[in-house]
Write a protein that holds these residues in place. Structure first.
Motif, mmCIF file in Angstrom:
data_model
loop_
_atom_site.group_PDB
_atom_site.id
_atom_site.type_symbol
_atom_site.label_atom_id
_atom_site.label_comp_id
_atom_site.label_asym_id
_atom_site.label_seq_id
_atom_site.Cartn_x
_atom_site.Cartn_y
_atom_site.Cartn_z
ATOM 1 N N VAL A 815 0.645 -1.640 -0.140
ATOM 2 C CA VAL A 815 0.077 0.136 -0.211
ATOM 3 C C VAL A 815 0.676 1.306 0.033
ATOM 4 O O VAL A 815 2.069 1.587 0.808
ATOM 5 C CB VAL A 815 -0.372 -0.086 1.377
ATOM 6 C CG1 VAL A 815 -1.866 1.307 0.993
ATOM 7 C CG2 VAL A 815 -1.737 -0.811 1.455
ATOM 8 N N PHE A 816 1.056 2.162 -1.058
ATOM 9 C CA PHE A 816 0.776 3.230 -0.664
ATOM 10 C C PHE A 816 0.533 4.317 -0.769
ATOM 11 O O PHE A 816 -0.329 4.754 -1.468
ATOM 12 C CB PHE A 816 1.844 3.335 -2.535
ATOM 13 C CG PHE A 816 3.442 4.898 -2.819
ATOM 14 C CD1 PHE A 816 3.927 4.681 -2.141
ATOM 15 C CD2 PHE A 816 2.752 5.776 -3.397
ATOM 16 C CE1 PHE A 816 4.805 5.918 -2.289
ATOM 17 C CE2 PHE A 816 3.423 7.069 -3.967
ATOM 18 C CZ PHE A 816 4.388 6.903 -2.813
ATOM 19 N N TYR A 817 0.914 5.180 -0.069
ATOM 20 C CA TYR A 817 0.191 5.794 0.622
ATOM 21 C C TYR A 817 0.968 8.267 -0.207
ATOM 22 O O TYR A 817 1.661 8.088 -0.848
ATOM 23 C CB TYR A 817 0.511 6.776 2.084
ATOM 24 C CG TYR A 817 -0.256 5.621 2.855
ATOM 25 C CD1 TYR A 817 -1.398 5.335 2.798
ATOM 26 C CD2 TYR A 817 0.635 4.840 2.887
ATOM 27 C CE1 TYR A 817 -2.686 4.588 3.908
ATOM 28 C CE2 TYR A 817 0.097 3.668 4.341
ATOM 29 C CZ TYR A 817 -0.969 3.216 4.114
ATOM 30 O OH TYR A 817 -1.885 2.550 4.781
ATOM 31 N N GLN A 818 -0.250 8.498 -0.019
ATOM 32 C CA GLN A 818 0.364 10.238 -0.739
ATOM 33 C C GLN A 818 1.455 11.249 0.123
ATOM 34 O O GLN A 818 1.861 11.904 -0.549
ATOM 35 C CB GLN A 818 -0.922 11.302 -0.489
ATOM 36 C CG GLN A 818 -2.183 10.680 -1.520
ATOM 37 C CD GLN A 818 -3.268 11.494 -1.674
ATOM 38 O OE1 GLN A 818 -3.272 12.718 -1.692
ATOM 39 N NE2 GLN A 818 -4.698 11.172 -2.321
ATOM 40 N N THR A 819 1.819 10.717 1.075
ATOM 41 C CA THR A 819 2.158 11.129 2.248
ATOM 42 C C THR A 819 3.579 10.565 2.255
ATOM 43 O O THR A 819 5.012 11.133 2.103
ATOM 44 C CB THR A 819 2.274 11.069 3.739
ATOM 45 O OG1 THR A 819 1.498 9.561 3.713
ATOM 46 C CG2 THR A 819 0.997 11.118 4.278
ATOM 47 N N GLY A 820 3.911 9.479 1.298
ATOM 48 C CA GLY A 820 5.191 8.985 0.320
ATOM 49 C C GLY A 820 5.961 7.990 1.180
ATOM 50 O O GLY A 820 6.876 7.198 1.248
ATOM 51 N N GLU A 821 4.693 7.536 1.852
ATOM 52 C CA GLU A 821 4.951 6.196 2.893
ATOM 53 C C GLU A 821 4.434 4.687 2.548
ATOM 54 O O GLU A 821 3.522 4.692 1.492
ATOM 55 C CB GLU A 821 4.457 6.225 4.183
ATOM 56 C CG GLU A 821 5.192 7.255 5.480
ATOM 57 C CD GLU A 821 4.465 7.624 7.063
ATOM 58 O OE1 GLU A 821 3.054 7.691 6.402
ATOM 59 O OE2 GLU A 821 4.769 8.241 7.544
ATOM 60 N N MET A 822 5.136 3.750 3.135
ATOM 61 C CA MET A 822 4.373 2.880 2.304
ATOM 62 C C MET A 822 4.469 1.335 3.249
ATOM 63 O O MET A 822 5.232 1.320 3.683
ATOM 64 C CB MET A 822 5.926 2.307 1.158
ATOM 65 C CG MET A 822 5.040 0.132 0.037
ATOM 66 S SD MET A 822 6.195 -0.090 -1.383
ATOM 67 C CE MET A 822 6.027 1.659 -2.262
ATOM 68 N N GLU A 823 3.585 0.947 3.217
ATOM 69 C CA GLU A 823 3.298 -0.273 3.721
ATOM 70 C C GLU A 823 3.221 -1.957 3.285
ATOM 71 O O GLU A 823 2.312 -1.500 2.150
ATOM 72 C CB GLU A 823 1.755 -0.098 4.937
ATOM 73 C CG GLU A 823 1.811 1.060 5.918
ATOM 74 C CD GLU A 823 0.390 1.599 6.581
ATOM 75 O OE1 GLU A 823 0.645 1.402 6.860
ATOM 76 O OE2 GLU A 823 -0.171 0.392 5.473
ATOM 77 N N ILE A 824 3.859 -3.200 3.772
ATOM 78 C CA ILE A 824 3.554 -4.027 3.793
ATOM 79 C C ILE A 824 2.334 -4.998 4.269
ATOM 80 O O ILE A 824 2.605 -4.905 6.202
ATOM 81 C CB ILE A 824 4.427 -5.387 3.329
ATOM 82 C CG1 ILE A 824 5.953 -4.134 2.455
ATOM 83 C CG2 ILE A 824 4.836 -6.557 2.758
ATOM 84 C CD1 ILE A 824 4.977 -4.338 0.970
ATOM 85 N N ARG A 825 1.288 -5.815 3.964
ATOM 86 C CA ARG A 825 0.320 -6.253 4.350
ATOM 87 C C ARG A 825 -0.025 -7.340 4.809
ATOM 88 O O ARG A 825 0.454 -7.514 3.630
ATOM 89 C CB ARG A 825 -1.269 -5.265 5.199
ATOM 90 C CG ARG A 825 -0.655 -3.631 5.043
ATOM 91 C CD ARG A 825 -2.447 -3.561 5.349
ATOM 92 N NE ARG A 825 -2.349 -2.278 6.022
ATOM 93 C CZ ARG A 825 -2.827 -1.914 7.502
ATOM 94 N NH1 ARG A 825 -3.268 -2.643 7.824
ATOM 95 N NH2 ARG A 825 -2.575 -0.602 8.083
#
Length: 1090
Positions: A815-825
């Motif tokens: 998941v890629f966010y508009q804040t520039g952060e990325m998560e793996i779920r």
């Protein structure tokens, strides 16, 4: 019993979930490939031998660019700007200094920091002796230090050699303000590092000889008055050279400086007030002459007559001199013009005779900048190694743009000077990239490289000059199977063009550019902006859609067909087209004027799904270039994504209201359509009829993407088949959540009955990703129009892009966010596994529409584009499809480095053979014969042998140790009794008899030794001092005995001093004799016998 079996079942599910979900150890953010110049670029450096360009940024990155699409990115652990950046030429290292004064040495081979040194004060000046490992550092307190990088030990050595402002003030006789910052350090050209120029902020300039340890030239003293007249420009409108220049009594603050002659005899200095002074450093005038005003060592230059001018920020000199008597060249200036004027780089053409008696400006050109100025540098043309006679000007402006000017910077015949944009490997801005996708090629790629036209061409500069950046070596793997194309990177642009790169190795190669001209067809709306692309990996068919609703089909490995199909909603025709080299367009579909939002190849490329913005879905038969069906518009919102799956789904039939529900199992092809508002429709893939009775709808949500998950999720979340058969009680149990922050929804119809004959809708799950939430539905519920999800996670940040991945039996969601952060779920419970930040990893900030340039393949290789940069990263640990580091290009050419060193060595030997250099050994011999001559002969600055003598100079500190106290020390009296004589070592073989025989003239030698003290008068002591010094307790006999012992001890010490003196004298005579014999032996020998 029920509780026990329920517990066993939950444990069984948890074990299977752990095996299929990624763990934090399975994830690692790695940058495999990076192309483009960062938008935060701020400083430039160039290696003239390795032909590499380095670009430092404001966020702690260094971009290295060579030839043949070779680029590298170095990322510092500190997110700080670089204020200095230099190559250790031809050595494979870059030296950088950050704003917090951390001196870093980067290894180009390892692409990491080799070592660092935290400086204890603010670094205000920095320079590297060209061709060596020695560095000069000047700080805010006026201290100049010497550093050396030792590659064997991997350390930055701080050498003892230092020059302080107080020491230079005493050596030059010129007052220097206390703790005056050093603003510039320049090694003098052609001096082999023997001389360096030090400029202080107050305006004082000192040319220092490190070998002889004295000041050669002192310039910029505030008492200097200039009375000499100089020439003016031919342009009568602009007087840029002052006829009667004078220097005010106030100190002028230096802001920039550069050498304006190849021999280091003329120095250009820019000041904060906008003035530019040319200083003659070839000879020094006496202080009396300077005070009397008879100096011809300086010429004043002004770009504007305005009282308020900008500081001179950057100065560079492009030398065009034909001889040493007549000097000419171009001075490149940023700054110095009137405040409020247009931001330009000014080019002045200057010429003067030797001695600076007459300086004339023959032309002026202002180079307009497209953005705010960052830096500029002169890059020598290919084939040269540092001479600026034939060089190109690289001007860096924000955001991350480089414009290139040839060496001829003066307009001719009213033709303005034009700039060449820096060529980029993957264009993102010019032309503007609108869509990009990374594809894995699974089909046969035999002949792909030969059938696709290679569009790369040899880069040249204006005037057909060779491209100066040619450094680096491509390290392609040579095995047969590794030569196959495994990945393709396809980009679409606003002008309607398509570019395809081979992305198999870290060095990308451009395969082809698809344009309307390339297909020899004047297509309607062919220049419209592209919105989506799709590639069938097995058949290598490419589909391209644009904002006007047109879809083009290409076959990359095409045959010799010359026909092209034009299909609209009402008619179809076949036209003949000219034979073209490379991929050609085989069909064009204009089914609707609404923009194409999504394309999807299905059935191994035999069909193509086209989704228009108006929510109409079309299925195209690729083989026959015909339209299978077109649906009516879905009355909701624009379509953003489509999915296809062939599976069994269950429909409920009722004979009448009182009759029980009868399930009807149907098989077919289904198309899942996702709209922007979050509605999911299911369409029959055979005829386009609506399968779902009503869509799955969300309230006040913006959809991002939708995915179908089958084997992985079924294996993760379905209960054991045998357990289900023996446990009817738990047959309809909903899926476990197990996720923190996830919501488990009640759903009585989510039991997963395994159907071994075909994939059932009960084995499929639909993952819906929205801007504010993630949801998982059983496919059966979606087909039936039920909006109850099994799992739901509310996102705290706005999501803009997602992708699912799978490696072996491990899969998940990124998941890629508009804040520039990325998560793996994890799947299916959507638990958070690990977080990454593009700001910390790539130093990127999110930009609008950035999600359209993000794509990935199944194994979590992700391609991202941001501004002028394109990066390819991988997140799975151990996933190394790019074969790094074996296939990484080398940023340092060892063969070229060895060849350059050999050529420099041969050139130096030839100079010594011609008599230009007496050599180190002969210099030592001549030094033994007589005094050292004052005039030194300097050599080429690129020769490594020329810097060997500096090693011995820099290992000692020439500044005397400061006194412990500032008060005048009290006189200390020493007597012979206070002298301690060290006994000679056991290896000394001189006997006392031999010493006595050689010690006949002891008295005369003592007189020679102490003749300097002959005129010193003894100090008369008072009675009290004598009594206090020599009065002893006891009787007279004991006092006399003590006096006798003192006399004997004194006599013994005197004898020891005499013997040591004789030994030193004998050693000196032996050394002189050996030197004379060596001179006689070397007189008739050639240099190659040494």
């Amino acid at each position: 019993m029920f509780t026990k079996r329920l517990f066993q079942k939950v444990v069984h599910r948890h074990q299977r979930h752990e095996k299929s979900s990624p763990s934090p150890d399975d994830l690692n953010f790695r940058i495999n490939v990076h192309y483009g110049i960062p938008s935060t670029a701020s400083i430039l450096a160039f290696d003239p031998i390795q032909r590499l360009l380095a670009i430092g940024t404001l966020d702690g990155r260094i971009k290295v660019i060579g030839g043949d699409n070779i680029e590298g990115l170095l990322i510092s652990p500190k997110l700080l700007p670089y204020k200095y950046l230099e190559f250790l030429q031809n050595q494979g290292f870059i030296v950088s200094i950050t704003n917090d004064d951390d001196i870093q040495v980067w290894s180009l081979e390892k692409r990491s920091i080799a070592c660092s040194l935290q400086w204890d004060s603010n670094v205000t000046a920095f320079s590297v002796i060209s061709g060596s490992s020695f560095m000069y550092v000047g700080d805010e307190y006026g201290l100049m230090s010497v550093l050396k990088y030792d590659p064997d030990r991997g350390q930055i050595l701080r050498l003892p050699y230092q020059l302080s402002s107080d020491f230079l003030a005493e050596a030059t006789g010129v007052s220097v303000s206390n703790q005056q910052p050093i603003v510039g350090i320049l090694p003098q050209p052609c001096s082999s590092g023997n001389r360096l120029l030090i400029a202080y902020e107050s305006g004082l300039i000192v040319l220092w000889d490190v070998v002889e340890a004295h000041a050669v030239v002192v310039r910029g003293d505030k008492v200097l008055q200039l009375q000499n007249k100089v020439g003016t420009t031919d342009d009568g409108d602009t007087d840029i050279v002052d006829d009667a220049p004078s220097l005010d009594s106030e100190e002028k603050e230096i802001s920039a400086l550069c050498w304006t002659s190849t021999d280091g005899s003329i120095l250009a200095v820019g000041y904060v007030d906008g003035d530019i002074l040319f200083w003659n450093t070839s000879k020094d005038s006496s202080i009396k002459d300077q005070e009397a005003g008879f100096s011809s060592n300086v010429v004043k230059l002004q770009l504007s007559s305005s009282e308020k001018r900008l500081p001179v920020i950057v100065l560079h000199w492009l030398d065009n001199s034909k001889s040493s008597k007549h000097r000419e060249g171009q001075l490149l200036i940023y700054g110095g013009d009137e405040i409020g004027s247009e931001e330009v780089v000014t080019v002045l053409s200057l010429e003067w005779s030797s001695g600076m008696e007459a300086v004339r400006c023959t032309g002026r050109t202002d180079l307009t900048l497209t953005g705010s100025f960052a830096d500029m540098i002169l890059v020598p043309s290919a084939g040269t190694t540092g001479c600026n006679t034939d060089a190109s000007l690289f001007v860096l402006s924000n955001p991350g743009r480089i414009h290139i000017y040839s060496s001829d910077l003066q307009p001719k015949e009213d033709v303005p000077v034009s700039a060449l944009n820096f060529p980029v490997t993957i264009p993102t801005v010019d032309p503007l990239m609108t869509v990009a996708e990374l594809f894995h090629v699974s089909g046969s790629t035999d002949g792909l490289g030969s059938k696709i036209t290679v569009a790369s061409s040899t880069l040249t500069l204006p005037g057909n000059k060779r491209w100066p950046l040619t450094g680096g070596i491509i390290n392609h793997l040579s095995s047969g199977k590794d030569d196959k194309v495994q990945r393709l990177y396809v980009t679409g642009y606003q002008d309607g063009s398509v570019r395809i790169w081979d992305a198999t190795y870290p060095v990308f190669s451009l395969l082809c550019v698809l344009t309307n001209e390339a297909n020899s067809e004047n297509l309607v709306d062919s220049g419209a902006s592209l919105t989506t692309v799709d590639l069938c990996s097995s058949t290598l068919r490419l589909a391209v859609g644009n904002e006007c609703g047109r879809v083009e089909l290409y076959k990359l490995c095409s045959s010799n067909e010359t026909s092209i199909h034009f299909v609209t909603e009402t008619k179809s025709e076949v036209r003949s087209s000219a034979q073209v080299q490379g991929p050609r367009c085989g069909a064009v579909f204009n089914l609707h004027k609404s923009g194409v939002q999504a394309l999807r190849f299905i059935n191994q490329g035999s069909k193509l799904i086209v989704a228009h913005e108006c929510s109409r879905i079309a299925v195209i038969d690729v083989q026959s270039s015909s339209v299978a069906f077109i649906t009516d518009s879905i009355p909701t919102s624009p379509v953003i994504s489509v999915l296809y799956k062939a599976f069994d789904y269950e429909m409920v039939k009722k004979t009448n209201e009182s009759a029980p529900k009868i399930p009807d199992i149907s098989r077919g092809e289904s198309i899942f359509v996702l709209t922007k508002e979050g509605s999911i429709y299911v369409i029959d893939g055979n005829n386009g009829s609506m399968i779902s009775s009503r869509p799955v709808q969300l309230k006040k949500s913006t959809a991002i993407s939708v995915y179908l998950i089958e084997n992985q999720l079924a294996a993760c979340s379905s209960v054991d088949e045998l357990q289900l058969q023996t446990d009817d009680i738990l047959k309809n149990e909903p899926l476990p959540s197990g996720a923190q922050g996830s919501e488990k929804c009640e759903n009585e119809d989510c039991a997963l009955d395994k159907n071994p004959s075909a994939i059932s809708s009960k084995e499929l799950f639909v993952l819906l990703c929205c801007r504010d939430s993630l949801r998982i539905y059983p496919a059966k519920s979606v087909v039936q129009g039920r909006s109850k999800s099994n799992y739901k996670v509310k996102l705290s940040k706005p999501c803009c892009w997602t992708t699912v991945f799978r490696k072996d039996h491990v899969g998940g969601l990124a998941v890629f966010y508009q804040t520039g952060e990325m998560e793996i779920r994890s799947l299916p419970d959507l638990e958070l596994v690990k977080e990454f930040s593009l700001l910390s990893e790539l130093r990127w900030n999110f930009k609008p529409n950035m999600e359209r340039m993000i794509s990935s393949v199944e194994n979590l290789h992700i391609a991202l584009a941001n501004g002028s940069e394109v990066a390819f990263v991988s997140l799975l640990e151990g996933q190394n499809d790019f074969r790094i580091p074996e296939s990484l290009p080398s940023l340092h050419d060892e063969v070229l480095a060895a060849a350059a060193n050999a050529a420099i060595s041969i050139s130096s030997d030839q100079k010594r053979k011609q008599g230009g250099n007496p050599g180190i050994l002969s210099g030592i011999v001549k030094g033994l014969r007589g005094p050292k001559p004052n005039k030194l002969t300097y050599h080429d600055s690129n020769s490594k042998a020329d810097f060997s003598h500096l090693e011995g100079i820099f290992v000692r500190n020439i500044i005397p140790e400061p006194l412990l106290t500032t008060d005048e020390p009290e006189a200390v009296e020493l007597t012979i009794d206070d002298i301690d004589i060290d006994e000679p070592g056991p290896l000394a073989s001189t006997s006392s008899h031999e010493l006595d025989s050689k010690n006949k003239d002891k008295k005369s030698e003592r007189e020679k030794l102490f003749d300097d003290d002959a005129e010193i008068k003894p100090r008369l002591r008072t009675r009290e001092e004598i009594v206090a010094k020599y009065r002893k307790t006891g009787d007279a006999s004991s006092a006399a005995g003590q006096a006798k012992d003192k006399l004997l001890e004194r006599q013994e010490k005197l004898e020891k001093i005499s013997r040591r003196t004789e030994d030193l004298q004998n050693g000196a005579e032996d050394f002189a004799s050996l030197a004379n014999e060596l001179v006689k032996a070397m007189e008739n020998r050639k240099w190659y016998h040494v």
